[in-house]
Motif scaffolding. Structure first.
Motif, mmCIF file in Angstrom:
data_model
loop_
_atom_site.group_PDB
_atom_site.id
_atom_site.type_symbol
_atom_site.label_atom_id
_atom_site.label_comp_id
_atom_site.label_asym_id
_atom_site.label_seq_id
_atom_site.Cartn_x
_atom_site.Cartn_y
_atom_site.Cartn_z
ATOM 1 N N GLU A 1 -32.208 -5.093 -52.165
ATOM 2 C CA GLU A 1 -33.128 -6.227 -52.166
ATOM 3 C C GLU A 1 -33.168 -6.876 -50.785
ATOM 4 O OE1 GLU A 1 -33.666 -10.558 -54.456
ATOM 5 O OE2 GLU A 1 -32.016 -9.208 -54.974
ATOM 6 N N TYR A 2 -32.012 -6.878 -50.127
ATOM 7 C CA TYR A 2 -31.911 -7.409 -48.767
ATOM 8 C C TYR A 2 -31.332 -6.333 -47.855
ATOM 9 C CZ TYR A 2 -32.675 -11.930 -50.959
ATOM 10 O OH TYR A 2 -33.209 -12.967 -51.681
ATOM 11 N N ILE A 3 -31.712 -6.417 -46.569
ATOM 12 C CA ILE A 3 -31.271 -5.460 -45.565
ATOM 13 C C ILE A 3 -30.403 -6.183 -44.545
ATOM 14 C CG2 ILE A 3 -31.982 -3.804 -43.798
ATOM 15 C CD1 ILE A 3 -32.908 -2.992 -46.565
ATOM 16 N N GLY A 4 -29.287 -5.542 -44.179
ATOM 17 C CA GLY A 4 -28.457 -6.040 -43.092
ATOM 18 C C GLY A 4 -28.172 -4.922 -42.116
ATOM 19 N N PHE A 5 -27.830 -5.284 -40.882
ATOM 20 C CA PHE A 5 -27.489 -4.311 -39.854
ATOM 21 C C PHE A 5 -26.121 -4.667 -39.272
ATOM 22 C CE2 PHE A 5 -32.133 -4.496 -39.906
ATOM 23 C CZ PHE A 5 -32.463 -3.154 -40.038
ATOM 24 N N LEU A 6 -25.392 -3.637 -38.878
ATOM 25 C CA LEU A 6 -24.085 -3.823 -38.268
ATOM 26 C C LEU A 6 -23.882 -2.734 -37.229
ATOM 27 C CD1 LEU A 6 -21.182 -4.987 -38.069
ATOM 28 C CD2 LEU A 6 -20.584 -3.560 -40.053
ATOM 29 N N ASP A 7 -23.749 -3.122 -35.963
ATOM 30 C CA ASP A 7 -23.448 -2.130 -34.933
ATOM 31 C C ASP A 7 -22.008 -1.663 -35.104
ATOM 32 O OD1 ASP A 7 -25.982 -2.321 -33.948
ATOM 33 O OD2 ASP A 7 -25.451 -3.526 -32.193
ATOM 34 N N SER A 8 -21.770 -0.397 -34.821
ATOM 35 C CA SER A 8 -20.521 0.242 -35.235
ATOM 36 C C SER A 8 -19.325 -0.077 -34.352
ATOM 37 C CB SER A 8 -20.716 1.758 -35.298
ATOM 38 O OG SER A 8 -21.310 2.231 -34.102
ATOM 39 N N ASP A 9 -19.497 -0.932 -33.347
ATOM 40 C CA ASP A 9 -18.352 -1.434 -32.600
ATOM 41 C C ASP A 9 -18.118 -2.921 -32.865
ATOM 42 O OD1 ASP A 9 -20.667 -2.205 -31.334
ATOM 43 O OD2 ASP A 9 -19.895 -1.960 -29.307
ATOM 44 N N ASP A 10 -18.909 -3.492 -33.775
ATOM 45 C CA ASP A 10 -18.807 -4.912 -34.097
ATOM 46 C C ASP A 10 -18.210 -5.111 -35.480
ATOM 47 O OD1 ASP A 10 -19.958 -5.442 -31.651
ATOM 48 O OD2 ASP A 10 -21.973 -5.704 -32.462
ATOM 49 N N LEU A 11 -18.130 -6.364 -35.917
ATOM 50 C CA LEU A 11 -17.476 -6.693 -37.181
ATOM 51 C C LEU A 11 -18.265 -7.759 -37.935
ATOM 52 C CD1 LEU A 11 -13.863 -7.190 -35.749
ATOM 53 C CD2 LEU A 11 -14.752 -5.101 -36.793
ATOM 54 N N LEU A 12 -18.094 -7.761 -39.252
ATOM 55 C CA LEU A 12 -18.588 -8.845 -40.104
ATOM 56 C C LEU A 12 -17.408 -9.632 -40.641
ATOM 57 C CD1 LEU A 12 -21.369 -7.052 -42.207
ATOM 58 C CD2 LEU A 12 -21.729 -8.803 -40.455
ATOM 59 N N MET A 13 -17.639 -10.906 -40.906
ATOM 60 C CA MET A 13 -16.601 -11.743 -41.504
ATOM 61 C C MET A 13 -16.486 -11.437 -42.997
ATOM 62 S SD MET A 13 -15.250 -13.698 -39.152
ATOM 63 C CE MET A 13 -14.581 -15.140 -39.966
ATOM 64 N N ALA A 14 -15.296 -11.532 -43.537
ATOM 65 C CA ALA A 14 -15.061 -11.238 -44.950
ATOM 66 C C ALA A 14 -15.816 -12.213 -45.838
ATOM 67 C CB ALA A 14 -13.571 -11.307 -45.259
ATOM 68 N N GLY A 15 -16.496 -11.687 -46.857
ATOM 69 C CA GLY A 15 -17.143 -12.495 -47.871
ATOM 70 C C GLY A 15 -18.471 -13.123 -47.506
ATOM 71 N N VAL A 16 -18.934 -12.946 -46.257
ATOM 72 C CA VAL A 16 -20.114 -13.691 -45.831
ATOM 73 C C VAL A 16 -21.409 -13.195 -46.468
ATOM 74 C CG1 VAL A 16 -19.146 -14.451 -43.636
ATOM 75 C CG2 VAL A 16 -20.338 -12.250 -43.757
ATOM 76 N N VAL A 17 -21.481 -11.920 -46.806
ATOM 77 C CA VAL A 17 -22.734 -11.391 -47.329
ATOM 78 C C VAL A 17 -23.025 -11.969 -48.713
ATOM 79 C CG1 VAL A 17 -24.001 -9.314 -47.942
ATOM 80 C CG2 VAL A 17 -22.495 -9.304 -45.941
ATOM 81 N N GLN A 18 -22.001 -12.132 -49.527
ATOM 82 C CA GLN A 18 -22.191 -12.756 -50.832
ATOM 83 C C GLN A 18 -22.735 -14.172 -50.671
ATOM 84 O OE1 GLN A 18 -18.636 -13.357 -53.209
ATOM 85 N NE2 GLN A 18 -19.804 -13.239 -55.107
ATOM 86 N N ASP A 19 -22.191 -14.924 -49.718
ATOM 87 C CA ASP A 19 -22.697 -16.274 -49.461
ATOM 88 C C ASP A 19 -24.159 -16.236 -49.038
ATOM 89 O OD1 ASP A 19 -20.169 -17.254 -49.990
ATOM 90 O OD2 ASP A 19 -19.585 -17.397 -47.876
ATOM 91 N N ALA A 20 -24.507 -15.293 -48.169
ATOM 92 C CA ALA A 20 -25.874 -15.215 -47.662
ATOM 93 C C ALA A 20 -26.852 -14.814 -48.760
ATOM 94 C CB ALA A 20 -25.948 -14.221 -46.500
ATOM 95 N N VAL A 21 -26.470 -13.851 -49.603
ATOM 96 C CA VAL A 21 -27.345 -13.431 -50.698
ATOM 97 C C VAL A 21 -27.577 -14.583 -51.674
ATOM 98 C CG1 VAL A 21 -27.500 -11.960 -52.747
ATOM 99 C CG2 VAL A 21 -26.804 -10.986 -50.565
ATOM 100 N N GLY A 22 -26.506 -15.279 -52.032
ATOM 101 C CA GLY A 22 -26.648 -16.399 -52.945
ATOM 102 C C GLY A 22 -27.565 -17.471 -52.393
ATOM 103 N N PHE A 23 -27.420 -17.775 -51.109
ATOM 104 C CA PHE A 23 -28.258 -18.793 -50.485
ATOM 105 C C PHE A 23 -29.720 -18.338 -50.430
ATOM 106 C CE2 PHE A 23 -30.075 -21.283 -47.042
ATOM 107 C CZ PHE A 23 -29.548 -22.547 -47.267
ATOM 108 N N ALA A 24 -29.925 -17.075 -50.092
ATOM 109 C CA ALA A 24 -31.294 -16.548 -50.007
ATOM 110 C C ALA A 24 -32.000 -16.624 -51.343
ATOM 111 C CB ALA A 24 -31.257 -15.111 -49.499
ATOM 112 N N ARG A 25 -31.323 -16.218 -52.401
ATOM 113 C CA ARG A 25 -31.948 -16.231 -53.718
ATOM 114 C C ARG A 25 -32.198 -17.650 -54.215
ATOM 115 N NH1 ARG A 25 -28.221 -11.412 -56.315
ATOM 116 N NH2 ARG A 25 -29.597 -9.669 -55.773
ATOM 117 N N HIS A 26 -31.223 -18.515 -54.023
ATOM 118 C CA HIS A 26 -31.355 -19.890 -54.517
ATOM 119 C C HIS A 26 -32.488 -20.631 -53.812
ATOM 120 C CE1 HIS A 26 -30.071 -23.670 -56.319
ATOM 121 N NE2 HIS A 26 -30.121 -24.218 -55.106
ATOM 122 N N ASN A 27 -32.723 -20.282 -52.552
ATOM 123 C CA ASN A 27 -33.706 -21.019 -51.759
ATOM 124 C C ASN A 27 -34.966 -20.221 -51.432
ATOM 125 O OD1 ASN A 27 -32.240 -23.680 -50.922
ATOM 126 N ND2 ASN A 27 -30.715 -22.073 -50.610
#
Length: 321
Positions: free
Chosen positions: A104-130
């Motif tokens: 439903e949503y698309i994200g990108f991550l370059d393979s030498d970088d990092l994402l913070m733990a748990g952030v995607v769930q927060d972002a999906v919830g915010f996107a849907r709610h708003n």
């Protein structure tokens, strides 16, 4: 460009009633020393949601493939697709991932970088709610040599947009400061419908491919969510990073800038929005020029002056900060 690819690993569901919440696309090229840490961070970031990770090996010639296969041999709580293509650049790898994405949503991550733990769930919830087309979080820079950590280059624009709020929903209308955000696709989730309706794709065969998609995305988004959380870790000062290249490939930014101006000139931007776009493109072009050998700088800046003096609408120039 339609590239052939080989599927090396596929654990995605063969049929489903609902799409994954998120498709995370990870292009990888000669990152054997970094890709395991990258993917591990991705799995932690996707905790709590139905997700698929699409890894596109863009013709790596080091041990990237073996590292990826070793990582995928473990048991991870998300669906995985790992494919290989002949080397065609990060844009082609991202576009291939987009063509195969089901989320439903698309994200990108370059393979030498990092994402913070748990952030995607927060972002999906915010996107849907708003009802957001795009949700963004802040980026931090970390230096591979010194291990220093500091805010990303657009931190000042985030401060102006949020104005002390922990989250906010904005649109381009009345929020021209959106166009001062750094043109990097990785610190956000994007509704797949936006890619489908806007036919957004990364320009292939070029360095510095992000500005057209970034600015077109903002111009076509009705609602943009901003979360005042650390979302993305951007690595600098590592050997082999494309942004450290000092060849004529840096001239690509001029073609990208011209393409971006041409597309957005007909997008009914306000004068302030156009001025912000112009600011971002000029800043990137200036930086690219400083990284060139001295014997190429005169030619580079001469072409840059031609583009930025002739192509932008005059109203953008008048409103330039």
């Amino acid at each position: 460009m339609h590239l052939e690819y080989e599927a090396e690993f596929d654990s995605r569901a063969q049929s489903r009633d609902v799409p994954p919440d998120v498709s995370l696309i990870v292009p990888a090229y000669n990152v054997a020393h970094y890709v395991e840490e990258c993917l591990t961070s991705a799995f932690a970031a996707l905790h709590g949601i139905l997700a698929e990770v699409i890894i596109v090996n863009d013709g790596s010639t080091d041990g990237t493939h073996d590292v990826i296969m070793s990582v995928l041999a473990r048991n991870w709580p998300c669906e995985l697709l790992y494919i290989k293509q002949k080397n065609a650049g990060v844009s082609a790898a991202r576009n291939l991932g987009l063509n195969l994405a089901q989320g439903e949503y698309i994200g990108f991550l370059d393979s030498d970088d990092l994402l913070m733990a748990g952030v995607v769930q927060d972002a999906v919830g915010f996107a849907r709610h708003n009802g957001c087309d795009v949700v963004m979080g802040r980026t931090l820079v970390f230096d591979s040599k010194t291990h220093d950590v500091y805010p990303f280059y657009d931190d000042w624009a985030w401060d102006r947009l949020l104005d002390g709020s922990v989250s906010k929903v904005v649109s381009r209308y009345g929020n021209a400061d959106l166009f001062y955000l750094e043109p990097n696709p990785n610190y956000r989730l994007i509704s797949r419908k936006l890619f489908e309706s806007g036919r957004l794709r990364f320009p292939e065969g070029r360095f510095f491919e992000d500005p057209p998609v970034h600015y077109e995305m903002l111009a076509s988004s009705a609602r943009v969510g901003l979360l005042d959380i650390p979302y993305y870790w951007y690595r600098v000062a590592r050997p082999g990073k494309t942004t450290a290249d000092r060849s004529r490939k840096r001239f690509d930014i001029l073609a990208v800038a011209a393409e971006t101006i041409e597309k957005l000139a007909s997008a009914e931007l306000t004068d302030r929005e156009g001025a912000a776009v112009l600011y971002g493109l000029i800043r990137i072009a200036w930086w690219c020029g400083t990284m060139l050998p001295s014997d190429l700088r005169h030619e580079f800046y001469g072409k840059a002056c031609e583009i930025f003096s002739s192509m932008p609408p005059s109203a953008w120039v008048v409103a330039y900060p």
